[in-house]
Design a protein around this motif. Structure first.
Motif, PDB file in Angstrom:
ATOM      1  N   ALA A 126      15.171 -20.969 -19.825  1.00 43.32           N
ATOM      2  CA  ALA A 126      14.430 -19.771 -19.433  1.00 43.32           C
ATOM      3  C   ALA A 126      13.267 -19.537 -20.392  1.00 43.32           C
ATOM      4  O   ALA A 126      12.155 -19.184 -19.972  1.00 43.32           O
ATOM      5  CB  ALA A 126      15.360 -18.559 -19.422  1.00 43.32           C
ATOM      6  N   HIS A 127      13.516 -19.733 -21.666  1.00 39.84           N
ATOM      7  CA  HIS A 127      12.475 -19.579 -22.683  1.00 39.84           C
ATOM      8  C   HIS A 127      11.303 -20.495 -22.394  1.00 39.84           C
ATOM      9  O   HIS A 127      10.133 -20.084 -22.469  1.00 39.84           O
ATOM     10  CB  HIS A 127      13.089 -19.870 -24.056  1.00 39.84           C
ATOM     11  N   TRP A 139       9.371 -16.801 -12.554  1.00 40.22           N
ATOM     12  CA  TRP A 139      10.442 -16.248 -11.727  1.00 40.22           C
ATOM     13  C   TRP A 139      11.758 -16.979 -11.974  1.00 40.22           C
ATOM     14  O   TRP A 139      12.825 -16.363 -12.055  1.00 40.22           O
ATOM     15  CB  TRP A 139      10.061 -16.308 -10.245  1.00 40.22           C
ATOM     16  N   LEU A 140      11.702 -18.290 -12.080  1.00 39.13           N
ATOM     17  CA  LEU A 140      12.913 -19.061 -12.362  1.00 39.13           C
ATOM     18  C   LEU A 140      13.505 -18.654 -13.709  1.00 39.13           C
ATOM     19  O   LEU A 140      14.729 -18.548 -13.864  1.00 39.13           O
ATOM     20  CB  LEU A 140      12.603 -20.559 -12.340  1.00 39.13           C
ATOM     21  N   GLY A 141      12.633 -18.423 -14.679  1.00 41.07           N
ATOM     22  CA  GLY A 141      13.111 -17.944 -15.976  1.00 41.07           C
ATOM     23  C   GLY A 141      13.781 -16.590 -15.860  1.00 41.07           C
ATOM     24  O   GLY A 141      14.818 -16.341 -16.486  1.00 41.07           O
ATOM     25  N   ASP A 142      13.211 -15.705 -15.055  1.00 40.42           N
ATOM     26  CA  ASP A 142      13.815 -14.389 -14.841  1.00 40.42           C
ATOM     27  C   ASP A 142      15.196 -14.496 -14.199  1.00 40.42           C
ATOM     28  O   ASP A 142      16.111 -13.732 -14.532  1.00 40.42           O
ATOM     29  CB  ASP A 142      12.911 -13.537 -13.948  1.00 40.42           C
ATOM     30  N   ILE A 143      15.361 -15.440 -13.276  1.00 43.62           N
ATOM     31  CA  ILE A 143      16.660 -15.627 -12.614  1.00 43.62           C
ATOM     32  C   ILE A 143      17.716 -16.081 -13.628  1.00 43.62           C
ATOM     33  O   ILE A 143      18.856 -15.591 -13.625  1.00 43.62           O
ATOM     34  CB  ILE A 143      16.536 -16.622 -11.450  1.00 43.62           C
ATOM     35  N   LEU A 144      17.337 -17.004 -14.491  1.00 43.72           N
ATOM     36  CA  LEU A 144      18.280 -17.463 -15.516  1.00 43.72           C
ATOM     37  C   LEU A 144      18.688 -16.316 -16.442  1.00 43.72           C
ATOM     38  O   LEU A 144      19.866 -16.184 -16.793  1.00 43.72           O
ATOM     39  CB  LEU A 144      17.656 -18.600 -16.331  1.00 43.72           C
ATOM     40  N   SER A 151      17.601  -9.740 -19.242  1.00 46.71           N
ATOM     41  CA  SER A 151      16.256  -9.906 -18.703  1.00 46.71           C
ATOM     42  C   SER A 151      15.165  -9.391 -19.617  1.00 46.71           C
ATOM     43  O   SER A 151      14.043  -9.915 -19.620  1.00 46.71           O
ATOM     44  CB  SER A 151      16.165  -9.207 -17.348  1.00 46.71           C
ATOM     45  N   HIS A 152      15.465  -8.367 -20.405  1.00 46.69           N
ATOM     46  CA  HIS A 152      14.436  -7.813 -21.291  1.00 46.69           C
ATOM     47  C   HIS A 152      14.001  -8.805 -22.360  1.00 46.69           C
ATOM     48  O   HIS A 152      12.978  -8.591 -23.036  1.00 46.69           O
ATOM     49  CB  HIS A 152      14.933  -6.526 -21.954  1.00 46.69           C
ATOM     50  N   PHE A 153      14.737  -9.898 -22.524  1.00 46.98           N
ATOM     51  CA  PHE A 153      14.348 -10.936 -23.485  1.00 46.98           C
ATOM     52  C   PHE A 153      12.931 -11.427 -23.192  1.00 46.98           C
ATOM     53  O   PHE A 153      12.183 -11.753 -24.112  1.00 46.98           O
ATOM     54  CB  PHE A 153      15.339 -12.099 -23.423  1.00 46.98           C
ATOM     55  N   ARG A 154      12.569 -11.490 -21.902  1.00 45.44           N
ATOM     56  CA  ARG A 154      11.223 -11.952 -21.551  1.00 45.44           C
ATOM     57  C   ARG A 154      10.161 -11.080 -22.216  1.00 45.44           C
ATOM     58  O   ARG A 154       9.240 -11.582 -22.866  1.00 45.44           O
ATOM     59  CB  ARG A 154      11.035 -11.936 -20.038  1.00 45.44           C
ATOM     60  N   THR A 155      10.284  -9.767 -22.058  1.00 48.20           N
ATOM     61  CA  THR A 155       9.310  -8.852 -22.649  1.00 48.20           C
ATOM     62  C   THR A 155       9.369  -8.881 -24.163  1.00 48.20           C
ATOM     63  O   THR A 155       8.346  -8.987 -24.843  1.00 48.20           O
ATOM     64  CB  THR A 155       9.560  -7.422 -22.147  1.00 48.20           C
ATOM     65  N   GLU A 156      10.576  -8.778 -24.707  1.00 45.25           N
ATOM     66  CA  GLU A 156      10.733  -8.742 -26.161  1.00 45.25           C
ATOM     67  C   GLU A 156      10.174 -10.006 -26.804  1.00 45.25           C
ATOM     68  O   GLU A 156       9.525  -9.961 -27.861  1.00 45.25           O
ATOM     69  CB  GLU A 156      12.215  -8.567 -26.515  1.00 45.25           C
ATOM     70  N   ARG A 219      12.049  -5.175 -11.916  1.00 46.60           N
ATOM     71  CA  ARG A 219      12.521  -6.499 -11.499  1.00 46.60           C
ATOM     72  C   ARG A 219      13.759  -6.900 -12.299  1.00 46.60           C
ATOM     73  O   ARG A 219      14.719  -7.448 -11.749  1.00 46.60           O
ATOM     74  CB  ARG A 219      11.410  -7.530 -11.692  1.00 46.60           C
ATOM     75  N   TYR A 220      13.732  -6.630 -13.610  1.00 44.74           N
ATOM     76  CA  TYR A 220      14.881  -6.968 -14.448  1.00 44.74           C
ATOM     77  C   TYR A 220      16.152  -6.282 -13.926  1.00 44.74           C
ATOM     78  O   TYR A 220      17.200  -6.922 -13.762  1.00 44.74           O
ATOM     79  CB  TYR A 220      14.645  -6.522 -15.894  1.00 44.74           C
ATOM     80  N   TRP A 221      16.053  -4.975 -13.688  1.00 40.00           N
ATOM     81  CA  TRP A 221      17.228  -4.224 -13.237  1.00 40.00           C
ATOM     82  C   TRP A 221      17.687  -4.685 -11.854  1.00 40.00           C
ATOM     83  O   TRP A 221      18.888  -4.769 -11.594  1.00 40.00           O
ATOM     84  CB  TRP A 221      16.909  -2.735 -13.222  1.00 40.00           C
ATOM     85  N   GLY A 222      16.738  -4.993 -10.980  1.00 42.87           N
ATOM     86  CA  GLY A 222      17.091  -5.450  -9.639  1.00 42.87           C
ATOM     87  C   GLY A 222      17.819  -6.782  -9.670  1.00 42.87           C
ATOM     88  O   GLY A 222      18.863  -6.953  -9.013  1.00 42.87           O
TER      89      GLY A 222
END
Length: 377
Positions: A126-127, A139-144, A151-156, A219-222
């Motif tokens: 995902a990283h 999007w694939l990273g978000d799914i993982l 999911s908040h790892f993406r933003t952080e 999107r993260y919560w969904g």
């Protein structure tokens, strides 16, 4: 220097596909139970570390000008992991809850072990995907990340960690003498808040409220809600509980890795809230061959922070004169991290040498040790 023709050969990209061997191992554990439930961490952490001891270091560097066409099979290996992990995780969850052939201890250990697939592999993949520019990979990273409820790892990671690594603003830069257990509790407590604040501030610059639909947290919560709902549908309340066990295990492994990557390393404060630019010596480097196959060159972390958008096959290795070196690959180093006394014995002298090498002019490290230098501007 490895050229485009060489890097596209099967003998170069196939070692990075060895992670797919973990999938049949996961199913063997789910079907047979017993001692086999520990096979995943045994193979991922110990077998690959053993191969490091046999194969040694890989210090070769690829030409950074190689285009994506030559990297096709490297990219496919990462992208295809998403459906493979999805089917494996939810398939095993459905199978064990429907069959009822495993005891409580077996179930707990099995799903903690599945965190190797979703954490050691899934979050690392995902990283890689989240650092790319096209929407499909992101999007694939978000799914993982949704499959481990992180999911908040993406933003952080993108909005906080990379710009502010080695400063008090970055939650996941491990402080000098901070043991992992305190670090883990702190990151869980501060990471989500830090990520939400970053997105809120980003929207505020456009005069938009945090409730705007462009806030990725919707999107993260969904996605996380769908992940939980599917676990409940397939396995009932037991399935939901086991899903949470694997998610916690995966996040624990991620944060163990984060702890190792920057422990004790800080950027020099230049005054007035300004810090030096990120350089290769602000991350620990590890050139161990087999564990870099497992972790798709994540251990070449010094170059990743220097050039964050560089795809993993092109990440460069740095010598000890250019970046601080870890004595072992991440799996062994993360085991040391669980034993604070051993960790300090191994790493604190290395931090001291790093400070003497790069910042001999700094005589008082106390503010850096506690991350009490000014917040970056």
């Amino acid at each position: 220097m490895i050229d485009a023709e060489t890097i596209a050969r099967p003998n170069r990209f196939l070692p990075f596909w060895m992670t797919y061997l973990l999938v049949p191992i996961a199913w063997i554990s789910a079907v047979h139970g017993g001692w086999t439930v520990i096979l995943l961490p045994l193979v991922a952490w110990w077998v690959f570390s053993g191969l490091d001891g046999i194969l040694g270091l890989n210090t070769e560097n690829a030409d950074t000008g190689i285009d994506d066409d030559a990297l096709y099979w490297y990219r496919m290996g990462v992208m295809l992991w998403v459906p493979v992990q999805f089917v494996t995780l939810y398939g095993i969850l459905w199978y064990v809850t429907a069959s009822g052939h495993l005891g409580w201890i077996e179930l707990l250990v099995l799903f903690a072990s599945l965190g190797v697939i979703s954490g050691t592999v899934g979050i690392v993949y995902a990283h890689e995907l989240l650092h790319q520019r096209n929407k499909l990979e992101r999007w694939l990273g978000d799914i993982l990340l949704a499959m481990v409820l992180y999911s908040h790892f993406r933003t952080e990671h993108l909005l906080v960690h990379h710009p502010y690594v080695g400063t008090p603003r970055d939650t996941v830069t491990a402080r000098y003498n901070e043991n992992f257990h305190r670090y883990f509790a702190r990151v869980l407590r501060e990471g989500l808040i830090s990520a939400f604040r970053a997105e809120k501030e980003k929207l505020a610059k456009k005069n938009l409220p945090w409730t705007d639909t462009r806030n990725p947290f919707w999107r993260y919560w969904g996605l996380q809600g769908l992940a939980l709902a599917l676990a409940l549908y397939l396995g009932g309340w037991l399935g939901l509980f086991l899903f949470l066990v694997q998610a916690l295990s995966a996040v624990w492994q991620l944060e163990l890795t984060n702890y190792v990557e920057h422990y004790g390393l800080t950027r020099k404060h230049l005054g007035d809230g300004k810090y030096e630019h990120v350089k290769p010596h602000h991350s620990w480097n590890a050139a161990h061959k087999a564990t870099n196959w497992l972790l798709i060159n994540l251990q070449r972390h010094s170059d990743h922070h220097y050039k964050p958008d560089r795809r993993f096959p092109l990440l460069q290795n740095y010598s000890g004169a250019q970046a601080p070196q870890l004595p072992y690959g991440y799996p062994i180093m993360t085991l040391f991290a669980l034993w604070p006394r051993k960790w300090r014995q191994v790493m604190n002298p290395r931090v001291a040498r790093w400070r003497e090498m790069y910042y001999p002019e700094i005589t008082d490290w106390k503010p850096y040790n506690k991350h009490r230098t000014p917040m970056p501007r």
